[in-house]
Enzyme design. Sequence first.
Site, PDB file in Angstrom:
ATOM      1  N   ARG A  40     -10.838 -25.539 -38.493  1.00 12.47           N
ATOM      2  CA  ARG A  40     -11.890 -25.086 -39.401  1.00 12.47           C
ATOM      3  C   ARG A  40     -13.257 -25.591 -38.942  1.00 12.47           C
ATOM      4  O   ARG A  40     -13.395 -26.752 -38.524  1.00 12.47           O
ATOM      5  CB  ARG A  40     -11.602 -25.547 -40.838  1.00 12.47           C
ATOM      6  CG  ARG A  40     -10.346 -24.891 -41.377  1.00 12.47           C
ATOM      7  CD  ARG A  40     -10.136 -25.068 -42.855  1.00 12.47           C
ATOM      8  NE  ARG A  40      -8.801 -24.597 -43.216  1.00 12.47           N
ATOM      9  CZ  ARG A  40      -8.473 -23.317 -43.468  1.00 12.47           C
ATOM     10  NH1 ARG A  40      -9.409 -22.388 -43.423  1.00 12.47           N
ATOM     11  NH2 ARG A  40      -7.234 -22.984 -43.767  1.00 12.47           N
TER      12      ARG A  40
ATOM     13  N   HIS B  90     -15.469 -20.415 -27.446  1.00  8.63           N
ATOM     14  CA  HIS B  90     -14.808 -20.372 -28.750  1.00  8.63           C
ATOM     15  C   HIS B  90     -15.101 -19.050 -29.421  1.00  8.63           C
ATOM     16  O   HIS B  90     -16.147 -18.445 -29.209  1.00  8.63           O
ATOM     17  CB  HIS B  90     -15.275 -21.525 -29.643  1.00  8.63           C
ATOM     18  CG  HIS B  90     -16.766 -21.641 -29.777  1.00  8.63           C
ATOM     19  ND1 HIS B  90     -17.536 -22.225 -28.799  1.00  8.63           N
ATOM     20  CD2 HIS B  90     -17.624 -21.253 -30.750  1.00  8.63           C
ATOM     21  CE1 HIS B  90     -18.810 -22.201 -29.173  1.00  8.63           C
ATOM     22  NE2 HIS B  90     -18.890 -21.591 -30.348  1.00  8.63           N
TER      23      HIS B  90
END
Length: 120
Positions: A32, A104
Amino acid sequence: MSYQPDNIFAKILRGEIPNDTVYEDDEVLAFRDINAQAPVHVLVIPKGEYISLDDFTQGASAEVVGRFFQKVAEIARQLGVDGEGYRVIANTGHNGGQEVPHFHMHICAGRRLGRMIAQG
Ligand code: AMP
């Protein structure tokens, strides 16, 4: 620019910084985002040392790249956001607003996300 092993995601991969993991296997870690921009905001990173989308797709094999993107969608399904929908983002380089130089993908979901690109 070469890969910088002191970047924050490299430290997470080495276990030097904690993270809120939602998925992990031998090739990928998903966790997260510490500064969530949506009710669901997860980052998916390859464990290999790739700076950006450009670096990853040039440096990794087609199999690794293909599996990575399959896993991004699989993680979205595991998060339960595929039904209502979500957005994936790969900020790339300076103009793309990339802050962490380890490739990412952001998965953002949980509300209507509005315009794709902020004005100004
Ligand atoms: P980008 O601008 O695409 O490079 O996004 C980098 C993201 O990493 C931002 O959304 C940050 O909130 C997030 N981030 C930075 N440090 C951490 C951390 N230690 N754990 C989780 N997310 C982080």
